[in-house]
Design a protein around this motif. Structure first.
Motif, PDB file in Angstrom:
ATOM      1  N   LEU A   4       0.864  -1.173   0.000  1.00  0.00           N
ATOM      2  CA  LEU A   4       0.000   0.000   0.000  1.00  0.00           C
ATOM      3  C   LEU A   4       0.902   1.226   0.000  1.00  0.00           C
ATOM      4  O   LEU A   4       1.729   1.406   0.908  1.00  0.00           O
ATOM      5  CB  LEU A   4      -0.910   0.016   1.227  1.00  0.00           C
ATOM      6  CG  LEU A   4      -1.734   1.286   1.453  1.00  0.00           C
ATOM      7  CD1 LEU A   4      -2.719   1.519   0.313  1.00  0.00           C
ATOM      8  CD2 LEU A   4      -2.459   1.230   2.789  1.00  0.00           C
ATOM      9  N   ALA A  15      -3.924   6.989  -2.340  1.00  0.00           N
ATOM     10  CA  ALA A  15      -3.558   5.690  -1.785  1.00  0.00           C
ATOM     11  C   ALA A  15      -3.740   4.666  -2.888  1.00  0.00           C
ATOM     12  O   ALA A  15      -4.802   4.605  -3.512  1.00  0.00           O
ATOM     13  CB  ALA A  15      -4.437   5.347  -0.579  1.00  0.00           C
ATOM     14  N   VAL A  17      -2.467   0.530  -4.394  1.00  0.00           N
ATOM     15  CA  VAL A  17      -1.873  -0.761  -4.066  1.00  0.00           C
ATOM     16  C   VAL A  17      -0.966  -1.176  -5.209  1.00  0.00           C
ATOM     17  O   VAL A  17      -1.348  -1.108  -6.387  1.00  0.00           O
ATOM     18  CB  VAL A  17      -2.958  -1.818  -3.804  1.00  0.00           C
ATOM     19  CG1 VAL A  17      -2.315  -3.156  -3.426  1.00  0.00           C
ATOM     20  CG2 VAL A  17      -3.887  -1.355  -2.676  1.00  0.00           C
ATOM     21  N   LEU A  59      -8.513   5.129   2.376  1.00  0.00           N
ATOM     22  CA  LEU A  59      -8.325   3.763   2.858  1.00  0.00           C
ATOM     23  C   LEU A  59      -9.668   3.048   3.020  1.00  0.00           C
ATOM     24  O   LEU A  59      -9.778   1.846   2.743  1.00  0.00           O
ATOM     25  CB  LEU A  59      -7.550   3.774   4.177  1.00  0.00           C
ATOM     26  CG  LEU A  59      -6.126   4.344   4.086  1.00  0.00           C
ATOM     27  CD1 LEU A  59      -5.411   4.229   5.413  1.00  0.00           C
ATOM     28  CD2 LEU A  59      -5.331   3.651   2.996  1.00  0.00           C
ATOM     29  N   LEU A  62     -10.607   1.866  -0.506  1.00  0.00           N
ATOM     30  CA  LEU A  62      -9.864   0.675  -0.928  1.00  0.00           C
ATOM     31  C   LEU A  62     -10.323  -0.561  -0.154  1.00  0.00           C
ATOM     32  O   LEU A  62     -10.445  -1.646  -0.723  1.00  0.00           O
ATOM     33  CB  LEU A  62      -8.364   0.898  -0.727  1.00  0.00           C
ATOM     34  CG  LEU A  62      -7.706   1.915  -1.653  1.00  0.00           C
ATOM     35  CD1 LEU A  62      -6.234   2.088  -1.274  1.00  0.00           C
ATOM     36  CD2 LEU A  62      -7.818   1.503  -3.115  1.00  0.00           C
ATOM     37  N   LEU A  68      -7.379  -4.087  -0.130  1.00  0.00           N
ATOM     38  CA  LEU A  68      -6.317  -4.104   0.866  1.00  0.00           C
ATOM     39  C   LEU A  68      -5.891  -5.510   1.265  1.00  0.00           C
ATOM     40  O   LEU A  68      -5.021  -5.671   2.130  1.00  0.00           O
ATOM     41  CB  LEU A  68      -6.741  -3.310   2.107  1.00  0.00           C
ATOM     42  CG  LEU A  68      -7.002  -1.819   1.889  1.00  0.00           C
ATOM     43  CD1 LEU A  68      -7.383  -1.140   3.194  1.00  0.00           C
ATOM     44  CD2 LEU A  68      -5.783  -1.132   1.274  1.00  0.00           C
ATOM     45  N   VAL A  71      -1.896  -6.988   1.667  1.00  0.00           N
ATOM     46  CA  VAL A  71      -0.957  -5.886   1.866  1.00  0.00           C
ATOM     47  C   VAL A  71      -0.090  -6.195   3.087  1.00  0.00           C
ATOM     48  O   VAL A  71      -0.592  -6.314   4.195  1.00  0.00           O
ATOM     49  CB  VAL A  71      -1.690  -4.547   2.057  1.00  0.00           C
ATOM     50  CG1 VAL A  71      -0.715  -3.466   2.546  1.00  0.00           C
ATOM     51  CG2 VAL A  71      -2.351  -4.100   0.761  1.00  0.00           C
ATOM     52  N   VAL A  74       3.360  -0.975   4.072  1.00  0.00           N
ATOM     53  CA  VAL A  74       2.803   0.343   3.735  1.00  0.00           C
ATOM     54  C   VAL A  74       3.958   1.335   3.624  1.00  0.00           C
ATOM     55  O   VAL A  74       4.775   1.455   4.541  1.00  0.00           O
ATOM     56  CB  VAL A  74       1.802   0.829   4.792  1.00  0.00           C
ATOM     57  CG1 VAL A  74       1.174   2.152   4.362  1.00  0.00           C
ATOM     58  CG2 VAL A  74       0.717  -0.223   5.038  1.00  0.00           C
ATOM     59  N   LEU A 223      -5.216  -4.529   7.193  1.00  0.00           N
ATOM     60  CA  LEU A 223      -3.936  -3.876   7.458  1.00  0.00           C
ATOM     61  C   LEU A 223      -3.449  -4.110   8.882  1.00  0.00           C
ATOM     62  O   LEU A 223      -2.404  -3.571   9.280  1.00  0.00           O
ATOM     63  CB  LEU A 223      -4.052  -2.362   7.221  1.00  0.00           C
ATOM     64  CG  LEU A 223      -4.427  -1.897   5.815  1.00  0.00           C
ATOM     65  CD1 LEU A 223      -4.495  -0.371   5.771  1.00  0.00           C
ATOM     66  CD2 LEU A 223      -3.428  -2.406   4.785  1.00  0.00           C
TER      67      LEU A 223
END
Length: 465
Positions: A4, A15, A17, A59, A62, A68, A71, A74, A223
């Motif tokens: 991310l 943001a 990916v 976020l 996403l 996400l 991931v 970050v 996350l």
């Protein structure tokens, strides 16, 4: 593994990916525009909590799209030079001062560094309104509540989201308070700023990784186990994303602002820093040297807003008819000078206007004038190394205008000039820094001739509408 990448810029929060090689995944991009509050007094500020809310929205978007998953890391590219005063509870005591803000002035009793040249070589900066050595006393004098700590915008944002958020050496170098060689706060710079180390963020050690606070881990469970890398200054990240990571390539990036930069390993026996150039850190192993300008894509945005320019292909055709130089004498410093210059905001000039001058003539004059500023500073950069083999253009404004790319190529000749077609160079660069793969960036995809057609951005094009 996916990455991310956060691009925390001046005009937008993004943001996206990326895959394990830092390539954007189709449809995995969320973006929110942010508004810089500017004024005739030279102010240029952002609302810190509002900026954080934009990132949270990205976020959330996403996460809602299932983007996400997988991931593990970050990374973040973040604007240099911003500063925000906080109270004892960590709450903002005012807006964020961005690099655009030209109001800070040294206090009347300030005398500056004892040895300005040694200070410049040590910190890579000057005693200048852009840096915290001048900004912190100016802010204290205008803040009614006692200031407990000073942070940058990204440190504030990550301080809310993460269990801890030390400042990276990359962002710290942009404050003007860091000794580039010791990679610790510089005693003289802190004295000039009137600040104790306890009032500054702690510095992130090599290999630092952060984690989400429990409340945000519950909000974005994908996350919860992801590691957060120390952020990278946006200019440094853009160089890496442009494939410019040694003395053979210089990067010219034009987004909201513009810059010309050269990245080198710290162990490369660096030449003394030229009087007109700054030097910051990319990370603990690499440094970036260059010059920056308050004018860039914002020149185009101003002209587009005020001059009723034609659109798209019609504009490009009209620019082509202007010719390589145009007939106007232009000073493009609408937003004032970046360091070491002290020209205030509102110093732009247009000369040679006549009844036959068109809006497109004015735009061409603005764009060409910036090319010439960059060419002069690139020659300074080259004086400290063997001449770069080529220049790579990058940034959103470069992607938007084939004519501007061709003008840069003509102005920077006989150097070979290429173009990084990927628009997300900051995010890609931050990811490569976080992965410890800066040397690999020399082979990053997307670099082609300046006259090649644009490569679509798959992350944006596949985004649900």
């Amino acid at each position: 593994m996916n990455i991310l990448a956060l691009d925390l810029g001046t005009s937008s929060v993004r943001a996206l990916v990326l895959d394990a090689d830092a390539n954007p995944l189709p449809g995995a991009l969320a973006r929110r525009k942010v508004r810089v509050a500017t004024g005739a007094d030279g102010s240029g500020t952002l609302d810190g909590p509002g900026y954080l809310a934009c990132l949270v929205e990205c976020l959330d978007e996403l996460a809602a799209g299932g983007r996400l998953r997988d991931v593990e890391l970050v990374a973040a590219s973040a604007q240099w030079h911003s500063v925000l005063p906080l109270d004892a509870a960590g709450e903002p005591l005012g807006p964020v001062l961005t690099w655009l803000d030209t109001r800070p002035m040294p206090v009347a009793s300030a005398v500056g560094p004892a040895d300005p040249e040694a200070f410049h070589q040590r910190t890579g900066t000057w005693f200048h309104r852009c840096y915290w050595s001048v900004r912190l006393p100016w802010l204290r004098a205008r803040t009614a509540t006692p200031v407990a700590r000073f942070v940058g915008l990204v440190d504030y944002v990550l301080g809310v989201l993460l269990d801890e958020a030390p400042m990276s050496v990359s962002l710290a170098s942009g404050t003007g308070l860091l000794d580039l060689h010791r990679m610790d706060w510089d005693a003289e710079a802190c004295e000039l700023a009137g600040v104790r180390p306890a009032e500054l963020p702690p510095l992130a050690p090599t290999g630092w990784r952060g984690r989400l606070r429990s409340a945000y881990a519950r909000r974005w469970p994908q996350l919860a186990g992801s590691a957060w890398a120390a952020p990278v200054g946006d200019g440094a990240a853009s160089n890496v994303g442009s494939g410019c990571v040694d003395a053979t390539r210089a990067a010219v990036t034009v987004g909201t602002s513009a810059a010309v930069r050269l990245v080198q390993p710290d162990e490369a026996g660096l030449a003394p820093l030229a009087d007109e150039l700054w030097r910051y850190r990319v990370d603990h192993e690499y440094v970036v040297t260059g010059a920056a300008y308050s004018s860039g894509g914002n020149l185009f945005a101003w002209a587009n807003r005020e001059l009723r320019l034609p659109d798209g292909a019609e504009l490009e055709a009209a620019l082509a008819r202007v010719g390589p130089a145009g007939h106007l004498a232009v000073n493009p410093r609408f937003g004032g000078d970046r360091p070491p210059g002290l020209v205030p905001a509102g110093s732009g000039e247009l000369r040679g206007l006549g009844f036959g001058t068109t809006a497109v003539d004015i735009l061409a004059g603005l764009m060409t004038a910036l090319c010439r500023l960059v060419a002069d500073d690139l020659a300074l950069l080259e004086s400290g190394v063997r001449a770069p083999a080529e220049v790579v253009l990058g940034g959103g404004a470069m992607a938007a205008s084939p004519w501007w790319r061709q003008m840069f190529a003509a102005t920077l000749a006989p150097r070979p000039v290429r173009h990084q077609h990927h628009p997300e160079i900051g995010a890609m660069g931050a990811a490569l820094v976080a992965l410890g793969r800066i040397p690999d960036a020399a082979h990053v995809a997307g670099i082609g001739r300046t006259d090649e057609p644009e490569t679509p951005n798959p992350a944006a094009d596949a985004r649900p509408r």
